[in-house]
Design a protein around this motif. Structure first.
Motif, PDB file in Angstrom:
ATOM      1  N   PHE A  73     -31.405   9.570 -22.255  1.00 30.12           N
ATOM      2  CA  PHE A  73     -30.125   9.744 -22.734  1.00 30.12           C
ATOM      3  C   PHE A  73     -30.106  11.066 -23.388  1.00 30.12           C
ATOM      4  N   ALA A  74     -28.780  11.636 -23.341  1.00 29.08           N
ATOM      5  CA  ALA A  74     -28.553  12.878 -23.820  1.00 29.08           C
ATOM      6  C   ALA A  74     -27.269  12.856 -24.620  1.00 29.08           C
ATOM      7  N   VAL A  75     -27.257  13.735 -25.737  1.00 31.10           N
ATOM      8  CA  VAL A  75     -25.912  13.863 -26.408  1.00 31.10           C
ATOM      9  C   VAL A  75     -24.973  14.560 -25.502  1.00 31.10           C
ATOM     10  N   GLY A  76     -23.717  13.965 -25.515  1.00 26.29           N
ATOM     11  CA  GLY A  76     -22.743  14.196 -24.870  1.00 26.29           C
ATOM     12  C   GLY A  76     -22.606  13.354 -23.502  1.00 26.29           C
ATOM     13  N   ASP A  77     -23.514  12.736 -23.105  1.00 25.77           N
ATOM     14  CA  ASP A  77     -23.321  11.654 -22.004  1.00 25.77           C
ATOM     15  C   ASP A  77     -22.327  10.497 -22.335  1.00 25.77           C
ATOM     16  N   THR A  78     -21.491  10.323 -21.344  1.00 28.57           N
ATOM     17  CA  THR A  78     -20.242   9.358 -21.704  1.00 28.57           C
ATOM     18  C   THR A  78     -20.241   8.075 -20.603  1.00 28.57           C
ATOM     19  N   PHE A  79     -19.845   7.076 -21.244  1.00 30.51           N
ATOM     20  CA  PHE A  79     -19.932   5.815 -20.557  1.00 30.51           C
ATOM     21  C   PHE A  79     -18.692   4.887 -20.650  1.00 30.51           C
ATOM     22  N   TYR A  80     -18.621   4.093 -19.655  1.00 29.16           N
ATOM     23  CA  TYR A  80     -17.790   2.893 -19.905  1.00 29.16           C
ATOM     24  C   TYR A  80     -18.455   1.783 -20.554  1.00 29.16           C
ATOM     25  N   LEU A  81     -17.875   1.319 -21.418  1.00 30.80           N
ATOM     26  CA  LEU A  81     -18.512   0.122 -21.983  1.00 30.80           C
ATOM     27  C   LEU A  81     -17.584  -1.141 -21.891  1.00 30.80           C
ATOM     28  N   ASP A  82     -17.920  -1.991 -20.941  1.00 25.34           N
ATOM     29  CA  ASP A  82     -17.074  -3.236 -20.540  1.00 25.34           C
ATOM     30  C   ASP A  82     -17.351  -4.427 -21.335  1.00 25.34           C
ATOM     31  N   PHE A  83     -16.165  -5.078 -21.958  1.00 25.16           N
ATOM     32  CA  PHE A  83     -16.465  -6.374 -22.667  1.00 25.16           C
ATOM     33  C   PHE A  83     -15.985  -7.493 -21.876  1.00 25.16           C
ATOM     34  N   GLU A  84     -17.047  -8.603 -21.576  1.00 24.08           N
ATOM     35  CA  GLU A  84     -16.888  -9.722 -20.931  1.00 24.08           C
ATOM     36  C   GLU A  84     -17.107 -10.913 -21.753  1.00 24.08           C
TER      37      GLU A  84
END
Length: 87
Positions: A73-84
Motif C-alpha cells: 500500500f502507498a500513501v494516496g492509494d484510494t479504495f472503495y469500502l463496501d459495508f455488507e
C-alpha cells in the motif's frame, strides 16, 4: 454476496511500520474520506463530490499483519469500502 448497504471512498493518508527498527511485521494504514480544498464543479460530475455530499468526513485506521500485504500500500492509494451486513 449481497448488495452493499453503503459504499464509502477512502484514501490512505499515512502508513506507520512496526516495529520501528528491524524487519516490518505490521503496518497501520490511516485513511480519510477524500474531499477537495477548492470548489467542486457545479454539474456534480466529480466522484469525490458525490461521496462527500453524503459522507462528508471520516477517518479509519487499519493494522495489517499479513506478510503478503506488507509494503503493498502507498500513501494516496484510494479504495472503495463496501459495508455488507453480516447475518
Amino acid at each position: 454476496m449481497n448488495v452493499p448497504e453503503m459504499r464509502a471512498k477512502v484514501r490512505i493518508t499515512s502508513i506507520q511500520s512496526y516495529p520501528t527498527a528491524g524487519p516490518t511485521t505490521q503496518e497501520t494504514l490511516s485513511f480519510n474520506f477524500p474531499s477537495k480544498d477548492g470548489a467542486y464543479p457545479a454539474d456534480g460530475s466529480d466522484e469525490d463530490q458525490q461521496f462527500a455530499r453524503f459522507s462528508p468526513m471520516g477517518s479509519l485506521s487499519l493494522t495489517v499483519a499479513n506478510p503478503a500485504l506488507i509494503g503493498k500500500f502507498a500513501v494516496g492509494d484510494t479504495f472503495y469500502l463496501d459495508f455488507e451486513r453480516v447475518n
